[in-house]
Design an enzyme around this catalytic site. Structure first.
Site, short mmCIF file in Angstrom:
data_model
loop_
_atom_site.label_atom_id
_atom_site.label_comp_id
_atom_site.label_asym_id
_atom_site.label_seq_id
_atom_site.Cartn_x
_atom_site.Cartn_y
_atom_site.Cartn_z
N HIS A 1 18.27 18.78 -5.62
CA HIS A 1 19.45 19.25 -4.88
C HIS A 1 19.48 20.77 -4.84
O HIS A 1 20.09 21.40 -5.72
CB HIS A 1 20.73 18.77 -5.57
CG HIS A 1 20.96 17.29 -5.47
ND1 HIS A 1 21.80 16.73 -4.54
CD2 HIS A 1 20.45 16.26 -6.18
CE1 HIS A 1 21.81 15.42 -4.68
NE2 HIS A 1 20.99 15.10 -5.68
N CYS B 1 17.36 14.65 -1.51
CA CYS B 1 17.42 13.51 -2.42
C CYS B 1 17.30 12.20 -1.63
O CYS B 1 16.21 11.88 -1.15
CB CYS B 1 18.66 13.59 -3.29
SG CYS B 1 18.40 12.75 -4.86
N GLU C 1 21.20 22.62 -3.03
CA GLU C 1 22.55 23.14 -2.75
C GLU C 1 23.30 23.58 -4.02
O GLU C 1 24.13 24.49 -3.97
CB GLU C 1 23.39 22.10 -1.98
CG GLU C 1 23.82 20.85 -2.75
CD GLU C 1 22.78 19.72 -2.78
OE1 GLU C 1 21.58 20.01 -2.58
OE2 GLU C 1 23.17 18.56 -3.02
N1 GLN Z 1 20.18 6.91 -4.59
C1 GLN Z 1 19.00 7.71 -4.75
C2 GLN Z 1 18.47 7.66 -6.17
O1 GLN Z 1 19.19 7.34 -7.08
C3 GLN Z 1 19.25 9.15 -4.33
C4 GLN Z 1 20.30 9.85 -5.12
C5 GLN Z 1 20.83 11.10 -4.49
O2 GLN Z 1 20.72 11.29 -3.28
N2 GLN Z 1 21.43 11.97 -5.26
O3 GLN Z 1 17.33 7.95 -6.40
#
Ligand code: GLN
Length: 538
Positions: free
Chosen positions: A510, A384, A512
Site C-alpha cells: 500500500h 493490493c 498510499e
Molecule cells: N484481499 C486481499 C488479500 O488479503 C487483498 C487485501 C488488500 O487489498 N488490502 O490478500
C-alpha cells in the site's frame, strides 16, 4: 527540547465528526515547525482490539503503520502532516486496555485485589498515554480522545486525564476541548449554549477545559468569544475559532492566525517562536494553483464512502501538487461495472486506480476494468487487491487460463494465480494476523518502479493474506506481465508491470500509507505524471 515531556489532551464535545484529528495534526505541525519534537496519539473508546476487523462502512479506512499496527485513519493524518512515522503506541483502544488488564489478572499480578475500572483500567490508560512521553523521543505528546464528552464509554479516559493532570503537575498538561458553535439561520445567530453544556459535562468529571477550539461556519465575533470565555471559564485568548476550510491542509495556517500554538505553549510554559511553514506553504501554493488537470478513476466497492480510501485520496493531493496538476478523482463502483458498460465508464479517464479490498463483491467489475485499461493503454495503478486483479485478468485473457482466480474468491480454482501464503494456511483468528507492516522490496532496474523510486531498495507497508503464486511466475512473465519487485527474503512478488504498456503497475503493498505532504509518494507522483502525458497525447 524540553526537560520533560508535556501532554496535550484533545476532547470533543457537542457532536462527532468535528475533525479532532485534523486539529490535533495541525497543532502538532505548528509545534513541530517551532522545533518541538511532537507526536500524536489516538485513544479509541471501542472494544475491538484494533480497527483491523472493522468494515470500512463502520470506521472508514484502516491505516497501517511501519510496525504493522492496524489503526484509526487519524494516524494517517498525523503522518501526512508531520512526516514522522507512528507506531502501535500511537493508537490504543478500550479493547486493548481491557485485554492487557485481564491478561495481568490471569497472571495473578494484582495479588488478590478486586480488579476495577478505577484504578486498574485508568492506570493502564495512564500507562499507555505515557509510553510515548517516556520514550525520550518527544517533547510534546498530543493525545486525542475519541468519541464525544458525555459518552459512557469515554468516561474512563476522561478520568485518566483528570488523574494525570494531578500527577504531572502544573504547566505540564492541558486540555483542549473541540466543540461546535452552530449557526441558526432562522435567528441569524451563532449559538454558544451547546458549548457551555459540553464544557459543563466535562467539568462534572473534574476536568476543566483550558482551551476551546470552536468549529463554526461563520466568524466568531468578539462578543461571542467573550461570552464563551466567561461561561466556560477560559481566558478569552484561549477561545479559538476553527472556521470551515476548503482543504484540511489550510488548517495549520488558520490555527496559526488564531494563535492556538501561542496559547498552548504559554500554558505549558514553553517558548514560542514563529513556526517555519515554508515547505508546507510551498506545497499549498502548488496545490492551489494547478497548471492543468487530470481525471483518474478510483475503482472500488466502498467508493460511496469518502473515508474508505482516505490515504489514496490524500496521496493524489500530494502527487497532484508535486506535478502542479489538479487530480479529479472519479469514484466508480466496481459492483456496477461490467463488460457492457466499461467503455462508457472508463474511456474518458486519464488514469485508473483499482483499489485494495477483501472478498468477492465487485471483483469481476475490477477485472473488466483492468482489461479495458490494459487494452487501451490507459495508465493503471493496482493496489493490493487491485494488483491481484491485474494478475488474474492477465492470466485469464492473455494466458488463456479461463478460470484463473485468487483462492480468496474461489478455493477450488484450477489456476490459483493468487494464493494463500504458506505461513497463512494455519491461521485461524482474523484479527491482526495478515501480512502487516513494513517489508523490504528490491526493485529491478530498467522498470517503471525503479524510475519512480530512483533506487533499488525500498520498504513498503502491507496488509493482505494472499500473494502472487510463484508457480505461475515463469508463464506469466513469458506472456509479458513482468515481476519487477521482490521481497529479498521470501522471493514474494511485490510489483508487476507490463513494459509494453504506457504505464501499468500493480503493487502488492500500500504505497498510499507512506505519502506525506513533505514526501509525496514516488509511485503516485509518476502515475499522475503518466496520466497527464496520456491526456496531452490523446
Ligand atoms: N484481499 C486481499 C488479500 O488479503 C487483498 C487485501 C488488500 O487489498 N488490502 O490478500
Amino acid at each position: 527540547m524540553t526537560t520533560h515531556p508535556k501532554y496535550i489532551f484533545v476532547t470533543g464535545g457537542v457532536s462527532s465528526s468535528l475533525g479532532k484529528g485534523i486539529i490535533a495534526a495541525s497543532l502538532a505541525k505548528l509545534l513541530q515547525a517551532q522545533g518541538y519534537r511532537t507526536t500524536i496519539q489516538k485513544l479509541d473508546p471501542y472494544i475491538n482490539i484494533d480497527p483491523g476487523t472493522l468494515n470500512p462502512y463502520e470506521h472508514g479506512e484502516c491505516y497501517v503503520t511501519d510496525d504493522g499496527a492496524e489503526t484509526d485513519l487519524d494516524l494517517g493524518h498525523y503522518e501526512r502532516f508531520l512526516n514522522v512515522p507512528t507506531s502501535q503506541a500511537n493508537n490504543v483502544t478500550t479493547g486493548r486496555i481491557y485485554q492487557s488488564v485481564i491478561d495481568k489478572e490471569r497472571r495473578g499480578e494484582f495479588l488478590g485485589k478486586t480488579v476495577q475500572v478505577i484504578p486498574h483500567i485508568t492506570d493502564e490508560i495512564k500507562h499507555r498515554i505515557q509510553i510515548l512521553g517516556n520514550s525520550g523521543d518527544y517533547d510534546i505528546i498530543i493525545t486525542e480522545i475519541g468519541g464525544t464528552v458525555g459518552d459512557i464509554e469515554s468516561l474512563p479516559y476522561i478520568e485518566a486525564v483528570r488523574q494525570l493532570q494531578w500527577d504531572l503537575g502544573e504547566n505540564n498538561a492541558l486540555v483542549i476541548h473541540l466543540t461546535l458553535v452552530p449557526y441558526l439561520s432562522a435567528a441569524g445567530e451563532l449559538k454558544t449554549k451547546p458549548t457551555q453544556h459540553s464544557v459543563k459535562t466535562l467539568m462534572e468529571s473534574g476536568v476543566q477545559a483550558d482551551i476551546l477550539v470552536c468549529r463554526t461556519e461563520h466568524e466568531l465575533s468578539d462578543g461571542i468569544k467573550t461570552k464563551l470565555a466567561r461561561f466556560c471559564n477560559v481566558k478569552k485568548e484561549a477561545v479559538i475559532q476553527s472556521i470551515d476550510a476548503s482543504t484540511i491542509y489550510d488548517v495549520p495556517n488558520l490555527m496559526l492566525e488564531e494563535g492556538l500554538d501561542k496559547v498552548v505553549l504559554k500554558q505549558l510554559d514553553l517558548n514560542s517562536d514563529q513556526p517555519d511553514l515554508s515547505q508546507w506553504n510551498e506545497f499549498l501554493s502548488r496545490h492551489k494553483n494547478p497548471k492543468s488537470q487530470v481525471t483518474i478513476g478510483l475503482i472500488g466497492k466502498y467508493v460511496e464512502l469518502q473515508d474508505s480510501y482516505k490515504s489514496i485520496l490524500e496521496a493524489f493531493i500530494h502527487a497532484g501538487a508535486e506535478n502542479e496538476v489538479k487530480v479529479n478523482v472519479e469514484s466508480i463502483h466496481s459492483e456496477y461495472l461490467s463488460k457492457d458498460n466499461v467503455k462508457e465508464k472508463l474511456s474518458h479517464l486519464d488514469g485508473v486506480l483499482v483499489a485494495p479490498g477483501f472478498g468477492e463483491r465487485g471483483i469481476e467489475g475490477k477485472i473488466d476494468a483492468v482489461r479495458y485499461v490494459r487494452e487501451h493503454n490507459i495508465p493503471f495503478l493496482g493496489i493490493c487487491l487491485g494488483m491481484q486483479m491485474a494478475v488474474i485478468e492477465y492470466s485469464r485473457n492473455i494466458l488463456g487460463l479461463d478460470d484463473a482466480n485468487s483462492t480468496e474468491m474461489d478455493e477450488n480454482t484450477a489456476h490459483p494465480v493468487i494464493a494463500l501464503m504458506e505461513s497463512q494456511k494455519d491461521v485461524v483468528n482474523k484479527g491482526g494476523t495478515m501480512r502487516l507492516g513494513s517489508w523490504d522490496c528490491n526493485v529491478e532496474t530498467d522498470t517503471l518502479a525503479h524510475k519512480s523510486y530512483g533506487h533499488k531498495e525500498i520498504k513498503e507497508r502491507h496488509r493482505h493474506r494472499f500473494e502472487f503464486n510463484n508457480d505461475y511466475k515463469a508463464q506469466i512473465e513469458a506472456a509479458g506481465l513482468k515481476a519487477t519487485g521482490y521481497n529479498p527474503e521470501t522471493g514474494l512478488v511485490e510489483i508487476v508491470e507490463i513494459p509494453t504498456h504506457n504505464w501499468f503497475v500493480g503493487v502488492q503493498y500500500h504505497p498510499e500509507y507512506k505519502s506525506t505532504v513533505a514526501n509525496p509518494h514516488p509511485l503516485f507522483v509518476s502515475f499522475v505524471a503518466a496520466a497527464l502525458e496520456y491526456k496531452d497525447n490523446k
